[in-house]
Design a protein around this motif. Structure first.
Motif, PDB file in Angstrom:
ATOM      1  N   LYS A 219       0.800  -1.233   0.000  1.00 28.67           N
ATOM      2  CA  LYS A 219       0.000   0.000   0.000  1.00 28.67           C
ATOM      3  C   LYS A 219       0.836   1.287   0.000  1.00 28.67           C
ATOM      4  O   LYS A 219       0.442   2.276  -0.639  1.00 28.67           O
ATOM      5  N   PRO A 220       1.982   1.337   0.692  1.00 26.02           N
ATOM      6  CA  PRO A 220       2.740   2.599   0.687  1.00 26.02           C
ATOM      7  C   PRO A 220       3.407   2.931  -0.653  1.00 26.02           C
ATOM      8  O   PRO A 220       3.910   4.056  -0.810  1.00 26.02           O
ATOM      9  N   HIS A 221       3.437   2.012  -1.602  1.00 25.95           N
ATOM     10  CA  HIS A 221       4.099   2.291  -2.871  1.00 25.95           C
ATOM     11  C   HIS A 221       3.326   3.320  -3.678  1.00 25.95           C
ATOM     12  O   HIS A 221       2.083   3.312  -3.691  1.00 25.95           O
ATOM     13  N   ILE A 222       4.079   4.163  -4.378  1.00 26.55           N
ATOM     14  CA  ILE A 222       3.446   5.216  -5.164  1.00 26.55           C
ATOM     15  C   ILE A 222       2.943   4.647  -6.491  1.00 26.55           C
ATOM     16  O   ILE A 222       3.341   3.555  -6.920  1.00 26.55           O
ATOM     17  N   ALA A 223       2.104   5.388  -7.179  1.00 25.12           N
ATOM     18  CA  ALA A 223       1.551   4.963  -8.469  1.00 25.12           C
ATOM     19  C   ALA A 223       2.594   5.192  -9.574  1.00 25.12           C
ATOM     20  O   ALA A 223       3.456   6.065  -9.457  1.00 25.12           O
ATOM     21  N   PRO A 224       2.506   4.411 -10.662  1.00 23.85           N
ATOM     22  CA  PRO A 224       3.472   4.585 -11.762  1.00 23.85           C
ATOM     23  C   PRO A 224       3.423   5.964 -12.408  1.00 23.85           C
ATOM     24  O   PRO A 224       4.426   6.413 -12.975  1.00 23.85           O
ATOM     25  N   ASN A 225       2.267   6.644 -12.358  1.00 26.44           N
ATOM     26  CA  ASN A 225       2.145   7.962 -12.990  1.00 26.44           C
ATOM     27  C   ASN A 225       2.314   9.102 -11.989  1.00 26.44           C
ATOM     28  O   ASN A 225       1.833  10.217 -12.229  1.00 26.44           O
ATOM     29  N   ASP A 226       2.981   8.839 -10.871  1.00 26.19           N
ATOM     30  CA  ASP A 226       3.215   9.897  -9.884  1.00 26.19           C
ATOM     31  C   ASP A 226       4.022  11.023 -10.528  1.00 26.19           C
ATOM     32  O   ASP A 226       5.074  10.785 -11.130  1.00 26.19           O
ATOM     33  N   LYS A 227       3.538  12.264 -10.396  1.00 28.01           N
ATOM     34  CA  LYS A 227       4.125  13.392 -11.122  1.00 28.01           C
ATOM     35  C   LYS A 227       5.572  13.659 -10.701  1.00 28.01           C
ATOM     36  O   LYS A 227       6.454  13.840 -11.545  1.00 28.01           O
ATOM     37  N   ASP A 228       5.831  13.691  -9.408  1.00 30.74           N
ATOM     38  CA  ASP A 228       7.195  13.971  -8.944  1.00 30.74           C
ATOM     39  C   ASP A 228       8.168  12.886  -9.414  1.00 30.74           C
ATOM     40  O   ASP A 228       9.312  13.182  -9.799  1.00 30.74           O
ATOM     41  N   PHE A 229       7.727  11.638  -9.378  1.00 32.57           N
ATOM     42  CA  PHE A 229       8.593  10.543  -9.831  1.00 32.57           C
ATOM     43  C   PHE A 229       8.852  10.649 -11.326  1.00 32.57           C
ATOM     44  O   PHE A 229       9.995  10.499 -11.777  1.00 32.57           O
ATOM     45  N   VAL A 230       7.825  10.904 -12.118  1.00 31.74           N
ATOM     46  CA  VAL A 230       7.994  10.979 -13.571  1.00 31.74           C
ATOM     47  C   VAL A 230       8.928  12.119 -13.946  1.00 31.74           C
ATOM     48  O   VAL A 230       9.782  11.975 -14.846  1.00 31.74           O
ATOM     49  N   ASP A 231       8.803  13.262 -13.276  1.00 37.62           N
ATOM     50  CA  ASP A 231       9.681  14.400 -13.579  1.00 37.62           C
ATOM     51  C   ASP A 231      11.145  14.047 -13.319  1.00 37.62           C
ATOM     52  O   ASP A 231      12.033  14.434 -14.088  1.00 37.62           O
ATOM     53  N   GLU A 232      11.415  13.343 -12.234  1.00 38.71           N
ATOM     54  CA  GLU A 232      12.794  12.989 -11.899  1.00 38.71           C
ATOM     55  C   GLU A 232      13.314  11.854 -12.779  1.00 38.71           C
ATOM     56  O   GLU A 232      14.500  11.796 -13.106  1.00 38.71           O
ATOM     57  N   ALA A 233      12.433  10.919 -13.166  1.00 38.45           N
ATOM     58  CA  ALA A 233      12.846   9.727 -13.905  1.00 38.45           C
ATOM     59  C   ALA A 233      13.126   9.997 -15.375  1.00 38.45           C
ATOM     60  O   ALA A 233      13.676   9.135 -16.062  1.00 38.45           O
ATOM     61  N   THR A 234      12.744  11.158 -15.887  1.00 41.28           N
ATOM     62  CA  THR A 234      12.941  11.468 -17.309  1.00 41.28           C
ATOM     63  C   THR A 234      14.044  12.503 -17.527  1.00 41.28           C
ATOM     64  O   THR A 234      14.125  13.101 -18.603  1.00 41.28           O
ATOM     65  N   LYS A 235      14.900  12.713 -16.542  1.00 38.86           N
ATOM     66  CA  LYS A 235      15.997  13.657 -16.685  1.00 38.86           C
ATOM     67  C   LYS A 235      17.229  12.982 -17.288  1.00 38.86           C
ATOM     68  O   LYS A 235      17.368  11.761 -17.226  1.00 38.86           O
ATOM     69  N   ASP A 236      18.121  13.788 -17.877  1.00 40.19           N
ATOM     70  CA  ASP A 236      19.421  13.340 -18.404  1.00 40.19           C
ATOM     71  C   ASP A 236      19.281  12.243 -19.453  1.00 40.19           C
ATOM     72  O   ASP A 236      20.148  11.371 -19.567  1.00 40.19           O
TER      73      ASP A 236
END
Length: 306
Positions: free
Chosen positions: A267-284
């Protein structure tokens, strides 16, 4: 008496000609001819006598062409099947996986293929399956570890002082949750490690100022404590602060930057489309995606949750 050794057909022919040329009126070799030939060809006298008997038998059978070929057991026949290297190389590797398939494609028996293998004319090669380099899956999971044990065994030298261990209280030993990220290793054709499976392991901890002074610290000094209740905010911070930067630092430059992080369905895991995660995961130039593990599917369960 000479040494016993193999006699070639050419030597047999020479011995036969000399025996025939030394025949007397009684149609026998002259006295001493057999000993002379044994010394000349370094053969046993019995060998020369045996050859003379073979010539006599063929003369008695009115044979004009003498057959003094080798009778050695185990010698390969002259009409053995020759290995066709061009034909073998033209066969696709998918059709050369067993001795039966090789024999079928070459039009020979399996015993012939076995003989080729034994003589190292062909060789067996085991080709392991290698992971593709276009996409990589990284698995994450959480695990609780106790800070220490209530009872610990040590091996000490005679006269050594026992280690001092203390905790308060000992019946409620604190435990810390760690997040671990691993992947499959990648090897080069020479067996060198291009990328090992270890991404990292990080604890869920927090730092807060001490509320009161003690013998261990003064009031206001920062002390490290485990996070007892993990929430989505903690999971998001762990991925953004630790997991993704470590992946960028350790990821080999020759591999694709399309990466998948797989997590279970806690339950504590975030969703795949979490905005903060997506912003960080698409850098560089990286394209790191977060996916959920298929629920209740032991056959597809990569993590140790079965």
């Amino acid at each position: 008496m000479g040494k016993t050794k193999d006699v070639t057909p050419h030597q047999k022919n020479q011995i036969m000609q000399k025996l025939l040329s030394s025949m007397n009126k009684k149609e026998r070799p002259e006295l001493g001819t057999i000993n002379k030939l044994a010394n000349e060809f370094q053969l046993c006298r019995k060998t020369i006598t045996r050859l003379w008997k073979e010539v006599q038998n063929q003369i008695n059978n009115n044979q004009t062409i003498f057959n003094l070929g080798s009778k050695r057991i185990g010698r390969e026949p002259s009409n053995k099947i020759q290995f066709d290297d061009d034909k073998f190389k033209a066969i696709k590797c998918e059709l050369k996986t067993t001795q039966h398939s090789v024999a079928k494609q070459m039009g020979v028996s399996q015993s012939t293929v076995f003989r080729w293998k034994k003589k190292k004319i062909i060789r067996k090669d085991t080709n392991p399956l290698k992971p593709a380099l276009t996409e990589k899956i990284i698995c994450t999971d959480e695990k609780h570890f106790y800070l220490t044990r209530e009872t610990q065994t040590y091996y000490l030298a005679p006269g050594a002082v026992e280690p001092h261990r203390e905790i308060q209280p000992k019946r409620f030993i604190p435990k810390i949750m760690f997040m671990c990220a691993v992947a499959k290793p990648i090897y080069s054709s020479n067996g060198d490690v291009i990328f090992d499976e270890k991404i990292g392991m990080w604890p869920f901890i927090r730092q807060e100022p001490a509320k009161r002074s003690s013998k261990n610290r003064r009031r206001g000094e920062l002390e490290t404590k485990p996070i007892q209740s993990i929430t989505k905010d903690h999971m998001r911070a762990m991925l953004i602060t630790n997991v993704i930067p470590t992946i960028r630092a350790k990821w080999p430059s020759m591999l694709s930057k399309d990466i998948i992080i797989q997590q279970d369905n806690a339950k504590p895991h975030i969703a795949p489309n979490d905005k903060d995660f997506v912003d960080e995961a698409t850098k560089d130039g990286f394209n790191i995606q977060l996916v959920q593990q298929p629920p209740n599917s032991p056959d597809m369960n990569v993590l140790d949750l079965v």
